[in-house]
Scaffold this motif. Structure first.
Motif, PDB file in Angstrom:
ATOM      1  N   ALA A   1      -7.892   3.177  31.066  1.00 55.86           N
ATOM      2  CA  ALA A   1      -6.637   2.616  31.782  1.00 55.86           C
ATOM      3  C   ALA A   1      -6.035   3.652  32.348  1.00 55.86           C
ATOM      4  O   ALA A   1      -5.673   4.801  31.761  1.00 55.86           O
ATOM      5  CB  ALA A   1      -5.807   1.749  30.704  1.00 55.86           C
ATOM      6  N   PRO A   2      -5.323   3.649  33.461  1.00 56.01           N
ATOM      7  CA  PRO A   2      -4.244   4.707  34.023  1.00 56.01           C
ATOM      8  C   PRO A   2      -3.021   4.467  33.207  1.00 56.01           C
ATOM      9  O   PRO A   2      -2.664   3.426  32.753  1.00 56.01           O
ATOM     10  CB  PRO A   2      -4.268   4.297  35.365  1.00 56.01           C
ATOM     11  N   GLU A   3      -2.077   5.363  33.450  1.00 57.85           N
ATOM     12  CA  GLU A   3      -0.658   5.355  33.097  1.00 57.85           C
ATOM     13  C   GLU A   3      -0.164   4.204  33.385  1.00 57.85           C
ATOM     14  O   GLU A   3      -0.196   3.767  34.521  1.00 57.85           O
ATOM     15  CB  GLU A   3       0.119   6.774  33.256  1.00 57.85           C
ATOM     16  N   ALA A   4       0.455   3.518  32.355  1.00 54.20           N
ATOM     17  CA  ALA A   4       1.043   2.171  32.516  1.00 54.20           C
ATOM     18  C   ALA A   4       2.079   2.003  33.698  1.00 54.20           C
ATOM     19  O   ALA A   4       1.980   1.083  34.553  1.00 54.20           O
ATOM     20  CB  ALA A   4       1.876   1.591  31.410  1.00 54.20           C
ATOM     21  N   HIS A   5       2.917   2.962  34.180  1.00 52.53           N
ATOM     22  CA  HIS A   5       3.983   3.114  35.200  1.00 52.53           C
ATOM     23  C   HIS A   5       3.257   3.687  36.445  1.00 52.53           C
ATOM     24  O   HIS A   5       3.913   3.792  37.602  1.00 52.53           O
ATOM     25  CB  HIS A   5       4.944   3.948  34.916  1.00 52.53           C
TER      26      HIS A   5
ATOM     27  N   GLN B   1       1.501   1.883  38.326  1.00 50.87           N
ATOM     28  CA  GLN B   1       1.516   0.969  39.354  1.00 50.87           C
ATOM     29  C   GLN B   1       2.645  -0.055  39.061  1.00 50.87           C
ATOM     30  O   GLN B   1       2.416  -0.810  38.125  1.00 50.87           O
ATOM     31  CB  GLN B   1       0.175   0.190  39.412  1.00 50.87           C
ATOM     32  N   PRO B   2       3.732  -0.007  39.589  1.00 54.78           N
ATOM     33  CA  PRO B   2       4.780  -0.727  39.391  1.00 54.78           C
ATOM     34  C   PRO B   2       4.219  -2.318  39.798  1.00 54.78           C
ATOM     35  O   PRO B   2       3.599  -2.496  40.581  1.00 54.78           O
ATOM     36  CB  PRO B   2       5.928  -0.361  40.231  1.00 54.78           C
TER      37      PRO B   2
END
Lengths: 255, 660, 266
Positions: free
Chosen positions: A141-145, A147-148
């Motif tokens: 997973a990429p960093e949660a933020h 992709q807003p």
């Protein structure tokens, strides 16, 4: 026994096994508190039946908080009974002293009765398995933020993600259709940017399995949305249809 | 060496032996912040091509089980997964409301991995392992990333970024949430990942199947004996490792916030097969549950702790004040948490909030039927934020409350009372989450490792997913690589260990079915639960625990003598399922009470009335009890053996917790 | 090893139990038998559509909308009855010459008839297949009648059959003139008046037109839903539109026999 509680007549579907015939059986029960949940009323009946050496009424239930989706009875012809909630969150104060209550299992071809009020809903799991997920292997997973997600999309996703998979929509539908259930997951995931890459495959594959499981088609009766304890909107089916037609037109294939 | 926790002449269970200390040999040395990295680097790996040859059994499909099953399958292992429900999506993680902690520091309010680590060790009243807790805090940030990628619809701000809120026991806003249904959304994320693997054939899912025993061959966990709940069929399933993700044992109390079918059978049978059971007396009582309405009550419903963000807890200042809440003027109300703990106020940790509620009710100031309740009042929040803002935050909780109680919390304050919610104790595991039975792992609430004597809000979801997504998949591979063992196919069907386990299971079920007594399984469960709530609940005393320890064996004997289970074993038989679970509770309860009796200090959720400060706060005894108590089973009703695991605190120095 | 009975005189011998215990059994407790796969792979988009329940509904929606458009024009054309025989018969003649000289005489009409017939067949076949499917998906009734759904919703299937039967009658009556008391080709005005001068002509027509109205009321909303036009915001407006169109269509059609009965047309 104070005798001050409600007296009820219960007509309950009893069926010993999937391949054996079933029938409605009548039970009289008294001293029911209005504060009891519907399942606690059945517990009371079962305690009595066990004490009398009879087999208790089998019914699925677990969290009794209206979230696990295990419970589900057709009460007086209505999935989950007269209130818009799950059977476990229905309370006896919604019935009157002296009432006769008919209690039946979910009825649908794809939901065979296993015993009494217990049915097999595994077809719903197979619909999810066909595409009701976002492929995101653990660790990738990429960093949660990174992709807003616009709040409106997040809110729509949540509204449909609230489905508890109880199957009341299928039970209430005169066609035994699982469109509202399938729509809930498709709209949830297809509303989010994270769900975009598998958008077409998801809807095609889920609908394919939904059809394979022999659920009926939708005739827009709306009984599903009326019965849904979580208020999944009927319009979700329109979105499912749109997603399906769009995916078909794009040339995507389910497998 | 024999230690006596009571006088001679008492029933034998009061006496226990102390065995060799147990130590967590897997945790690496060095700075706490580097241990997980080191462990992962030192772990042996299984070649991806060889993973398909390894079978792993995962029992349970909650947050820990579903995330572990999905991840192991993604890595290429063959997974056999079991759950008692009709669908893996129904596991009780789904009922978690409030949120999941993560040290993202998106609020820029001073949060960090180190602070989450500190808060959790302190919140656990210094009875958790530093190594484990630090690892948990590190992984917390990855969990949020993982869940967002899966499509978990967390609450978001208008800018599209994730929203957070604060939770009990901490002063930063680090709790991510999805309305009041965070557990549901996280579980559905894991369930969907698992479903993908089931459809792909990597996971062989066995729903409506309950594990009834563990198969141990040559000292290693090699499988389970399970009953198909529809057909009654008893099967043995073999594997190279077994993972228990079967949740906690809170239902031993009968009334708890657990799902009705949550049970302790898997971990208890594993305990009987050699897995040590750690800190069984560490049970969490959640302060904000809906009070019971009568004897018919079958379970209790939790109201998310998040309500304490905006709700104010109070009782009448005067005992015996029966006026309706609106009739009690401000000056005659006691906002006791705000009075006693001015800096944390209504957001003190759960154990403290629960005990305070019990104390004011014991003083005769409780409200509602039976005086077993306190008010949780939103009048101020509604006046300050408006009804709509309150509805946006807590609407679904308010609805649930109104549905159950027929009272409108927008107009009348909620009534709440503590209830059993979570069990910090569980199977003892090392840093790799492996129990004392090689090849048997325990993850999520089923193990004991991360929460010490009290769990902070929004930490259970974090731990379940940390174990399942990130920790177990790393450590299990190390076990399989280092201990390849004979292949599953090489184990003969009639191996004596398999025969013995199957016989033990069938024998027990036959005994239940053939007892022609006059009491229902539920009646025993209720009686046991009441006994435990009275004597091993929010406050425990030596006299009470001794009383319970005398009564439990009697009740157990009565159970086997008088229980009545109608129906057959060869079909769906919910009475048989229930009776079988109760038979395990009747053994587990004894160990809980013994553990509570031997730990004469108060800590976290374990409050011994003999060990309190002048203000009535819990008084720990770090000299004598800075250890995890790992109990070894001997035989039913016979005294177990205590193995102590000393807890070292090098990074967070134990202090008397203060939330004032 | 299944626990077969609770009253077994003896417990199973230890050796007997494991022998019956299967290892790593792979069969899961039987899912119910599935119908033959509807999967269309590989194949065209149309084939995929035809195989799926949603696709069939889309076929019904499109064919239904086409038929509805025809009905609206047909109803508007019918209103010419109020302007006298010349106007009405002239309109009828014009329909036969439409498209000339590019099209031969009556070609347009025949093209239209083929298109309408195809739409009716597709609509009917899909409806038949879907209702058979629905019957197997809900084989057992509840002890109570379903509630909450509207009359229009519940009468879609039988209403559709009534309308289909009426179409046959209608063609025999006013296209071929076979059952028409007047039955002269090229004199549609007189044929209409003759048909509505009989009691049975009126009963059959009014029944059918009512069925059409009910069918459109639910069908238009359903088509919008099937084609994905509906949304929570639009739902109420769509339902209103369906109601209004259904009423307008019915009223327009009913006005013709009314005109004959009241003597406005004769």
């Amino acid at each position: 026994m104070s005798g001050s509680g409600m007296r009820l007549t219960l007509n309950i579907w009893r069926q010993p096994a999937p391949d054996r015939p079933g029938a409605m059986a009548t039970y009289h029960i008294e001293d029911i508190s209005p504060d009891m949940s519907f399942l606690e009323m059945l517990d009371t009946l079962n305690e009595r039946l066990i004490a009398e050496g009879e087999e208790p009424v089998a019914f699925d239930h677990d969290c009794r908080e209206g979230i696990c989706g295990a419970c589900g009875l057709v009460i007086n012809g209505r999935a989950h009974g007269p209130e818009r909630t799950t059977t476990c969150q229905l309370h006896m104060r919604h019935f009157r002293d002296g009432d006769t209550i008919d209690i039946e299992p979910w009825r649908a071809g794809p939901f065979p009765v296993l015993r009494d009020l217990v049915v097999d809903r595994s077809a719903l799991d197979r619909i999810i398995g066909a595409g009701g997920y976002i492929t995101a292997p653990t660790g990738a997973a990429p960093e949660a933020h990174a992709q807003p997600v616009p709040k409106a999309a997040a809110d729509t996703a949540f509204e449909y993600a609230a489905c508890i998979g109880c199957g009341a929509c299928v039970a209430a539908c005169p066609n035994g259709s699982a469109m509202l259930f399938t729509a809930a997951k498709v709209v949830h995931l297809n509303s989010l940017p994270q769900g975009e890459p598998e958008r077409e495959h998801r809807v095609l594959a889920m609908v394919e399995v939904m059809d394979e499981e022999a659920f009926g088609g939708c005739t827009h009766v709306g009984a599903c949305a009326d019965a849904c304890p979580k208020g999944i909107p009927l319009a979700g089916i329109a979105t499912l249809n749109r997603e399906y037609l769009r995916a078909t037109a794009s040339g995507a294939r389910p497998a | 060496m024999t230690e006596t926790a009571g006088e001679p002449g008492r029933p034998p269970y009061h006496r226990f032996r102390t065995g060799e200390p147990v130590s967590d040999t897997r945790a690496p040395d060095g700075p706490v912040a580097e241990r997980w990295n080191r462990r992962r680097f030192e772990a042996a790996l299984v070649n991806p091509a060889n993973r398909r040859g390894h079978t792993v059994i995962v029992v349970g499909t909650g947050l820990a089980g579903a995330s572990a099953g999905a991840t192991l399958a993604e890595q290429g292992y063959r997974v056999l997964q079991f759950c008692y429900s009709d669908s893996p999506r129904r596991a009780h993680s789904i009922a978690a409301q409030g949120g999941i902690n993560a040290a993202k520091n998106y609020r820029n309010d001073g949060d960090s991995v180190r602070r989450l680590f500190y808060d959790t060790v302190k919140g656990g009243d210094f009875r958790a392992r530093e190594s484990n807790v630090h690892r948990l805090a590190e992984i917390s940030v990855q969990i949020i990333d993982q869940c967002v990628a899966q499509g978990v619809p967390f609450a978001r701000e208008y800018g599209g970024l994730l929203d957070t809120r604060s939770f009990g026991g901490v002063q930063v806003s680090r709790t991510f949430y999805a309305r009041g249904q965070t557990g549901q959304q996280l579980l559905l994320g894991a369930y969907q990942a698992l479903s993908r693997q089931i459809a792909a054939g990597q996971v062989e899912m066995h729903p409506r199947t309950e594990m009834l025993d563990l198969v141990v061959i040559d000292g290693r966990a090699r499988g389970i004996v399970a009953r198909n709940l529809l057909t009654g069929r008893i099967d043995t399933h073999l594997a190279d490792a077994v993972v228990l993700a079967t949740g906690g044992y809170g239902n031993v109390f009968f009334l708890s916030t657990n799902a009705k079918n949550s049970n302790a059978t898997a971990i208890w049978r594993a305990h009987r097969r050699g897995a040590y059971f750690a800190n069984p007396c560490f049970t969490q009582i959640h302060p904000t549950c809906i009070p019971r309405s009568g004897d018919h009550q079958s379970k209790l419903t939790l109201m998310s702790e998040s309500l304490r963000n905006d709700g104010r807890i109070w009782v009448p200042a005067r005992a015996g004040d029966t006026r309706p809440p609106a009739g009690i003027p401000e000056a005659e109300r006691d906002y006791y948490l705000e009075r006693m703990y001015p800096s944390f106020g209504n957001l003190v940790p759960r154990d403290i909030a629960s005990r305070a509620a019990k104390n004011v009710c014991d003083e005769g100031r409780g409200v509602g039927p039976g005086g077993q309740g306190v008010y949780l009042d939103f009048a101020d929040a509604i006046a300050r934020l408006g009804r709509d803002a309150v509805r946006a935050r807590y609407g679904n909780l308010f609805e649930m409350y109104e549905r159950i109680t027929a009272e409108d919390p927008y107009r009348v304050p909620m009534r709440i009372y503590p209830a059993i919610h979570y069990t910090m104790g569980g199977l003892w595991v090392d840093y790799d989450l492996m129990t004392t039975v090689p090849g048997l792992f325990a993850i999520g609430e089923a193990n004991f490792s991360d929460h010490g004597a009290n769990r902070l809000g929004a930490s259970a979801l974090m731990q379940g997913l940390a174990d399942g997504y990130f920790i177990l998949p790393a450590t299990l591979g190390d076990y399989l690589a280092r201990h390849p063992g004979p292949p599953v196919s090489g184990i003969p069907e009639n191996h004596p260990a398999i025969e013995e386990a199957v016989f033990a299971v069938t024998d027990r079920l036959y005994a239940l079915l053939s007892a022609s007594g006059d009491r229902t399984p539920d009646s025993f469960h209720r009686e046991l639960g009441q006994l435990l709530w009275d004597e091993c609940g929010m406050a425990r005393s030596e006299a009470g625990l001794r009383k319970a320890l005398e009564r439990i064996p009697e009740l157990r004997a009565e159970f086997w003598d008088r229980v009545r289970v109608p129906g057959e074993g060869s079909a769906l038989n919910q009475s048989l399922e229930k009776a079988n679970r109760v038979s395990d509770y009747l053994e587990l309860a004894e160990l809980m009470c013994l553990d509570a009796l031997h730990r004469t200090e108060s800590c976290g959720g374990h409050f011994r009335t003999e060990s309190q400060t002048e203000d009535g706060e819990a008084r720990r005894d770090d000299e004598a009890f800075a250890y995890a108590a790992a109990w070894e089973f001997t035989s039913p009703g016979a005294p177990p053996v205590l193995h102590r695991e000393a807890l070292a605190f090098s990074d967070v120095h134990p202090t008397q917790r203060s939330y004032a | 090893m299944a626990l077969a009975t609770r009253t077994g005189p003896e417990r199973p011998a230890p050796a007997a139990a494991p022998a019956a215990a299967a290892r790593n059994r792979t069969a899961t407790p039987g899912p119910h038998p599935r119908p033959p796969s509807l999967a269309a792979r590989p194949g065209s988009s149309l084939r995929l559509l035809w195989r799926s329940t949603i696709g069939k509904k889309a076929v019904m929606a499109v064919s239904g909308l086409f038929l509805l458009l025809y009905l609206v024009l047909h109803m508007l054309g019918n209103l010419k009855i109020f302007f006298g025989p010349d106007d009405f018969n002239g309109y009828s003649h014009w329909l036969r010459t439409l498209g000339e000289p590019a099209l031969h005489h009556e070609w347009f009409l025949w093209l239209l008839r083929f298109a309408l017939a195809a739409a009716v067949v597709l609509h009917g076949v899909c409806a038949y297949q879907l209702s058979r499917r629905a019957r197997t998906a809900r084989p057992v009734r509840y002890a109570h009648r379903p509630r909450g759904s509207s009359y229009a919703t519940r009468t879609m299937r039988w209403g559709g059959v009534i309308v289909a039967l009426f179409v046959v009658w209608h063609i025999l009556d006013l296209t071929t003139g076979t059952v028409n008391p007047h039955g002269e080709a090229g004199q549609p005005y007189q044929n209409v008046v003759a048909s509505f001068s009989t009691w049975y002509g009126n009963v059959i027509y009014l029944t059918a037109v009512t069925a059409v109205g009910l069918h459109v009321r639910h069908g238009l909303f359903g088509a919008a839903q099937t084609l994905g036009v509906n949304s929570p915001r639009r739902q109420a407006a769509l339902r209103r539109t369906s109601d209004v169109l259904a009423v307008a269509l019915t009223a327009g059609f009913v006005s013709v026999p009314l005109a004959v009965i009241t003597g406005v047309a004769e």
